[in-house]
Structure formats: structure tokens, C-alpha cells
Design an enzyme around this catalytic site. Structure first.
Site, PDB file in Angstrom:
ATOM      1  N   LYS A 165      51.149   3.167  48.792  1.00  0.00           N
ATOM      2  CA  LYS A 165      52.110   2.679  48.039  1.00  0.00           C
ATOM      3  C   LYS A 165      52.986   1.500  48.960  1.00  0.00           C
ATOM      4  O   LYS A 165      53.033   2.022  50.574  1.00  0.00           O
ATOM      5  CB  LYS A 165      53.041   3.817  48.245  1.00  0.00           C
ATOM      6  CG  LYS A 165      52.948   5.594  46.691  1.00  0.00           C
ATOM      7  CD  LYS A 165      54.565   6.348  46.575  1.00  0.00           C
ATOM      8  CE  LYS A 165      54.330   7.077  45.451  1.00  0.00           C
ATOM      9  NZ  LYS A 165      55.416   8.038  45.552  1.00  0.00           N
ATOM     10  N   ARG A 262      51.134  14.315  43.103  1.00  0.00           N
ATOM     11  CA  ARG A 262      51.656  13.704  44.339  1.00  0.00           C
ATOM     12  C   ARG A 262      53.042  13.688  44.464  1.00  0.00           C
ATOM     13  O   ARG A 262      53.581  14.118  45.486  1.00  0.00           O
ATOM     14  CB  ARG A 262      51.252  12.025  44.083  1.00  0.00           C
ATOM     15  CG  ARG A 262      51.586  11.356  45.094  1.00  0.00           C
ATOM     16  CD  ARG A 262      50.692  10.208  45.401  1.00  0.00           C
ATOM     17  NE  ARG A 262      51.374   9.046  46.220  1.00  0.00           N
ATOM     18  CZ  ARG A 262      51.128   8.660  46.651  1.00  0.00           C
ATOM     19  NH1 ARG A 262      49.942   7.148  45.816  1.00  0.00           N
ATOM     20  NH2 ARG A 262      51.011   7.346  47.693  1.00  0.00           N
ATOM     21  N   ASN A 266      57.581  14.859  47.914  1.00  0.00           N
ATOM     22  CA  ASN A 266      58.654  14.435  47.910  1.00  0.00           C
ATOM     23  C   ASN A 266      58.807  16.326  47.883  1.00  0.00           C
ATOM     24  O   ASN A 266      60.176  16.116  47.890  1.00  0.00           O
ATOM     25  CB  ASN A 266      58.731  14.091  46.097  1.00  0.00           C
ATOM     26  CG  ASN A 266      58.213  12.995  46.037  1.00  0.00           C
ATOM     27  OD1 ASN A 266      58.628  12.149  46.586  1.00  0.00           O
ATOM     28  ND2 ASN A 266      58.741  13.456  44.593  1.00  0.00           N
TER      29      ASN A 266
HETATM   30  N1  LIG Z   1      54.523   3.980  51.333  1.00  0.00           N
HETATM   31  C1  LIG Z   1      55.271   5.152  51.338  1.00  0.00           C
HETATM   32  O1  LIG Z   1      54.122   5.968  51.061  1.00  0.00           O
HETATM   33  C2  LIG Z   1      56.308   5.675  52.179  1.00  0.00           C
HETATM   34  C3  LIG Z   1      55.693   6.959  52.881  1.00  0.00           C
HETATM   35  C4  LIG Z   1      57.158   7.031  54.173  1.00  0.00           C
HETATM   36  C5  LIG Z   1      57.625   6.574  54.272  1.00  0.00           C
HETATM   37  N2  LIG Z   1      57.865   5.332  53.559  1.00  0.00           N
HETATM   38  C6  LIG Z   1      58.863   3.608  53.894  1.00  0.00           C
HETATM   39  O2  LIG Z   1      58.587   4.165  55.233  1.00  0.00           O
HETATM   40  C7  LIG Z   1      59.980   3.646  56.210  1.00  0.00           C
HETATM   41  C8  LIG Z   1      59.884   4.760  57.472  1.00  0.00           C
HETATM   42  O3  LIG Z   1      58.857   4.667  58.513  1.00  0.00           O
HETATM   43  P1  LIG Z   1      59.297   4.141  60.147  1.00  0.00           P
HETATM   44  O4  LIG Z   1      59.917   6.001  59.860  1.00  0.00           O
HETATM   45  O5  LIG Z   1      58.175   4.271  60.846  1.00  0.00           O
HETATM   46  O6  LIG Z   1      60.839   3.534  60.376  1.00  0.00           O
HETATM   47  P2  LIG Z   1      60.880   1.969  60.898  1.00  0.00           P
HETATM   48  O7  LIG Z   1      59.709   1.313  60.772  1.00  0.00           O
HETATM   49  O8  LIG Z   1      62.011   1.490  60.478  1.00  0.00           O
HETATM   50  O9  LIG Z   1      60.397   2.489  62.220  1.00  0.00           O
HETATM   51  C9  LIG Z   1      62.023   3.047  63.098  1.00  0.00           C
HETATM   52  C10 LIG Z   1      61.984   2.960  64.266  1.00  0.00           C
HETATM   53  O10 LIG Z   1      61.446   2.910  64.999  1.00  0.00           O
HETATM   54  C11 LIG Z   1      60.848   1.601  65.975  1.00  0.00           C
HETATM   55  N3  LIG Z   1      59.605   1.301  66.452  1.00  0.00           N
HETATM   56  C12 LIG Z   1      58.628   0.676  65.785  1.00  0.00           C
HETATM   57  N4  LIG Z   1      57.029   1.370  66.113  1.00  0.00           N
HETATM   58  C13 LIG Z   1      57.816   1.472  67.734  1.00  0.00           C
HETATM   59  C14 LIG Z   1      57.085   1.943  69.120  1.00  0.00           C
HETATM   60  N5  LIG Z   1      55.782   1.696  68.710  1.00  0.00           N
HETATM   61  N6  LIG Z   1      57.989   2.070  70.353  1.00  0.00           N
HETATM   62  C15 LIG Z   1      59.344   1.517  69.719  1.00  0.00           C
HETATM   63  N7  LIG Z   1      60.074   1.431  68.784  1.00  0.00           N
HETATM   64  C16 LIG Z   1      59.586   1.315  67.449  1.00  0.00           C
HETATM   65  C17 LIG Z   1      61.569   0.220  64.457  1.00  0.00           C
HETATM   66  O11 LIG Z   1      61.233  -0.852  65.581  1.00  0.00           O
HETATM   67  C18 LIG Z   1      62.404   0.800  63.771  1.00  0.00           C
HETATM   68  O12 LIG Z   1      63.720   0.689  64.574  1.00  0.00           O
HETATM   69  C19 LIG Z   1      61.626   3.216  55.453  1.00  0.00           C
HETATM   70  O13 LIG Z   1      61.304   2.308  54.513  1.00  0.00           O
HETATM   71  C20 LIG Z   1      60.807   4.448  54.056  1.00  0.00           C
HETATM   72  O14 LIG Z   1      60.602   4.382  53.097  1.00  0.00           O
HETATM   73  C21 LIG Z   1      57.003   4.686  53.261  1.00  0.00           C
END
Ligand SMILES: NC(=O)c1ccc[n+]([C@@H]2O[C@H](COP(=O)([O-])OP(=O)(O)OC[C@H]3O[C@@H](n4cnc5c(N)ncnc54)[C@H](O)[C@@H]3O)[C@@H](O)[C@H]2O)c1
Length: 383
Positions: A165, A262, A266
Site C-alpha cells: 500500500k 486484510r 485494522n
Molecule cells: N503502507 C502501509 O501499509 C502503512 C501501514 C502503516 C502505516 N503507514 C503509514 O506510515 C506512516 C507512519 O510511519 P512511521 O511510524 O514510520 O512514522 P514516520 O515515517 O513519520 O517516522 C516517525 C518519526 O521518526 C523519524 N525517524 C525515522 N527514522 C528514524 C531513525 N532511524 N532515527 C530517528 N528518527 C527517525 C521521522 O523523521 C519521524 O519524525 C503513516 O503515514 C502511516 O499512514 C503505512
């Protein structure tokens, strides 16, 4: 209502990769490796290093894309790869506001100005935001170019990098424009997590807890519970990540386009959506909202006949992992207003993924009174 009599049963994977096959819903057999590594060079279980895997894709050019605050990871990857083709780095603003339709145009143009062709490879380095954004760019530029993900958050390793996704936000909602588009490789560098803030660890751990709740035998839940105190130790973490990914891969392989199974992923997301929407996606990360939503689901599930012992075991796991389980000061009625716009709702009814006496139900209508009672119990238990 769809009932999964026994929810999901899966065995922990022993190897360092999973072959993801979306299965009968697709005419095209898509497989890719999810590799666990201690750095951007070598996999933990041997096999080709990152450089060789990328070479094997025969790209004409490589583009590395990351968000502005994670530039150090983009530089690191560029330093590690010694390829005979041009490499170009791109940056975009991070966060939900950066994963936005408005930021696509300049990225497309930068790719075009730097000679992108259909055999160019796009490498996304970062968390779920980068993965979703990079994946969407890859899916749409020139009607699709190959891409690779190098996740740097725990959530991205266990969840967002797997399943295909990809999406961007619009002014009117989250993930409103997207596609199903799989990477050619996911390379999880565990040492990238060294700099991850505790709150972001919680987000990944909440999704890992969710995955274990979906697995029938309780084996994965026990393994995660027993690892709670030393989860950040690389050997332990690698194994728990593989198990978690195996649950997501199992589900996605059987229902890539979310026509049924899937939706189980959720679990916890109805309340989470209310929390995120109420706070305009600014106060809590997705995983922190999901964590609180999982508690609500377990309490609602108990009212529908989920065995108390199972409810307790799941809550105990979340407590052991130190996950946020409180109501964060929100009133049920305020959340309810925001939950009305959830994509899962049908005919104006608010729907939850919930357990019952015979397993997992994917679309359960829940009334305000039931939700508000569960929320009150959650407040009593966790504040
Ligand atoms: N495609 C999918 O199936 C799916 C599933 C779940 C979530 N998502 C999406 O993923 C996003 C959330 O992802 P996330 O939780 O990884 O958040 P994110 O990508 O926003 O990262 C979280 C924070 O951590 C920081 N960061 C990233 N790697 C780091 C590291 N190694 N060291 C320090 N800081 C770091 C980033 O800059 C950010 O501030 C949302 O947009 C959500 O909608 C998508």
C-alpha cells in the site's frame, strides 16, 4: 458479517527473508525479499549484500529519496553503494504534512530533470512516511519504476514496508490518493533504530503486539512477551521482527486488495482513526493512537464473548511492552464524532474489527453506548 473462525495461524519464519506472493488475486506473481541486517551492507543471515542485490536489478540510474530530517541516512546509503550508474539524492519535508499531494510535483520534476527512465531504481530511506511517499512516486512516474525500501523505523520494518500500500495525503484526508505497488526489496537495517526515539519504538511495538493478537495459537504473543525486557537487543529484535512480518505477509498474500482478510490488520484502528482525526494528525503518531485503540477493541471484544484469559493475556503483553493504553484525556463523545468518517463504516454505522467467542469478526457495528462504556473502563484501568 465475516467471521474468521480461528483467526490467523502462522509459524514463525526461520530464514532471513520472506517471499511475498499476493496469490490468487493477482495474475502476476510478485515476490520480494525482506532482509534483516545490522547495517546497510550485510544481511544478518548471509546472502548477497545490499550492493549486490541492487546491482542484480540492473538499474540505469539510482535515485535515493528521504525526508529532510533523515538526510544522514540518504548520505549513508549513497556512500555504501558503489554502482556504475549515476546516483542522485532527493529530499522532501517529512511528517504527515510532507507526505502530501502538493510535494509530488517538484519530486517528479527533479526525477525528470535528472534523467529518470523506466529502468531507473528509486530507493526510499526512512519511516512509513517516506515508504508511502516514495512508493507512490515509484508507482506513478513513467507509469511505474522499480523501487526498494530501506525502512528506518520499527513500524516501517514490521508493517508499512510490507503489503504494497502506497499513498499520499490530500488537504481533505489521510492516504486518500494511493495505489497497490510492491517494492523489489526491503532491507531493514537494525542499527538505524539506535537513534529512534522511545515514542517511535512504541509505535512499532504496538503494531507488533497487534500482529501477535491476530495469531491463533498465542505462540507469537508469548515470544514477544518473553522478549519485552530485552526487545532492543539485535538478535532478539531480529527474530521478533521476522515473526511480526510473517503475520502481515500471511494476510497480504491471501488478500492483497483488502476484500476480506486484510481488514483484520485494522484491529485497533477505528478508535485510532478517531484520535488522529480529533487531533488533526498532529498530537499522536499513528502507532500511539493504534495502541490505545487496541485496548478499546479488547474491552469491546470481552463484551462479545472473547475469553477473559485471552483479553488479559493481550493486555498483559501491552503493559509489558510499556505501550500507551490510556484515554489521553479524550471524551468518548468527541472521538465518536470523528469516528463517523472512518473508511470502514457502512451505511452510517461505525464498524470495528473485534474478537468474539469464535474468533475475529471483520466488520462489527458498534453503538455509542457500547463504545462509551468500553472507553470508561479503559479510563478506569489506564487513566
Ligand atoms: N503502507 C502501509 O501499509 C502503512 C501501514 C502503516 C502505516 N503507514 C503509514 O506510515 C506512516 C507512519 O510511519 P512511521 O511510524 O514510520 O512514522 P514516520 O515515517 O513519520 O517516522 C516517525 C518519526 O521518526 C523519524 N525517524 C525515522 N527514522 C528514524 C531513525 N532511524 N532515527 C530517528 N528518527 C527517525 C521521522 O523523521 C519521524 O519524525 C503513516 O503515514 C502511516 O499512514 C503505512
Amino acid at each position: 458479517m465475516t467471521t474468521l473462525a480461528t483467526a490467523i495461524s502462522t509459524e514463525p519464519f526461520e530464514s532471513d527473508h520472506l517471499n511475498l506472493n499476493p496469490g490468487s488475486q493477482s495474475t502476476e506473481k510478485r515476490q520480494y525479499s525482506i532482509v534483516l541486517a545490522q547495517d546497510f551492507h550485510n544481511s544478518l543471515a548471509g546472502g548477497p549484500d545490499l550492493q549486490h542485490r541492487i546491482d542484480a536489478m540492473n538499474p540505469t540510474r539510482v535515485f535515493i529519496i528521504t525526508e529532510e530530517s533523515l538526510g544522514r541516512f540518504g548520505n549513508l546509503v549513497e556512500d555504501v553503494l558503489s554502482l556504475n550508474v549515476p546516483i542522485h539524492q532527493l529530499r522532501f519535508p517529512g511528517g504527515e504534512s510532507g507526505k502530501h499531494l502538493d510535494n509530488l510535483g517538484s519530486v517528479y520534476n527533479e526525477l525528470i530533470q535528472n534523467g529518470v527512465d523506466r529502468k531507473s531504481l528509486l530507493i526510499g530511506v526512512g519511516g512509513g512516511v517516506v515508504g508511502d511517499f516514495a512508493g507512490f512516486v515509484a508507482s506513478s512516474i513513467l507509469r511505474g519504476i522499480p523501487f526498494v525500501l530501506l525502512p528506518t523505523t520499527l513500524l516501517a520494518m514490521v508493517d508499512s514496508s510490507v503489503g504494497g500500500k502506497v499513498a499520499v495525503n490530500t488537504g481533505l484526508g489521510k492516504n486518500m490518493v494511493g495505489a497497490f505497488y510492491h517494492p523489489g526489496l526491503v532491507w531493514c537495517n537494525l542499527s538505524a533504530l539506535d537513534s529512534l526515539p522511545d515514542s517511535e519504538w512504541s509505535c512499532g511495538l504496538a503494531e507488533m503486539a497487534k500482529h501477535t493478537m491476530l495469531e491463533t495459537s498465542g505462540k507469537l504473543r508469548d515470544l514477544l512477551l518473553n522478549s519485552a525486557t530485552d526487545i532492543r537487543q539485535p538478535g532478539v529484535l531480529a527474530q521478533r521482527i521476522l515473526e511480526s512480518v510473517s503475520v502481515k505477509a500471511y494476510v497480504v498474500a491471501r488478500d492483497e486488495k483488502e476484500s476480506g482478510l486484510r481488514a483484520s490488520l485494522n484491529l485497533g484502528h477505528t478508535t485510532a482513526h478517531g484520535i488522529e482525526s480529533l487531533t488533526d494528525y498532529k498530537q499522536f503518531s499513528h502507532g500511539q493512537a493504534v495502541s490505545r485503540g487496541l485496548v478499546t477493541c479488547l474491552l469491546l471484544s470481552r463484551e462479545r464473548g472473547m475469553v477473559q484469559e485471552q483479553v488479559d493475556a493481550n493486555l498483559k503483553l501491552m503493559e509489558a511492552l510499556g505501550l500507551p493504553m490510556d484515554t489521553a484525556g479524550f471524551e468518548a463523545k468527541d472521538l465518536w464524532e470523528h469516528m463517523k468518517f472512518d473508511k470502514k463504516n457502512v451505511g452510517g454505522e461505525i464498524r470495528f474489527v473485534l474478537f468474539g467467542s469464535s474468533g475475529l469478526d471483520l466488520s462489527v457495528p458498534v453503538g455509542f453506548e457500547a463504545f462509551s462504556n468500553a472507553w470508561a473502563v479503559q479510563r478506569q484501568m489506564y487513566g
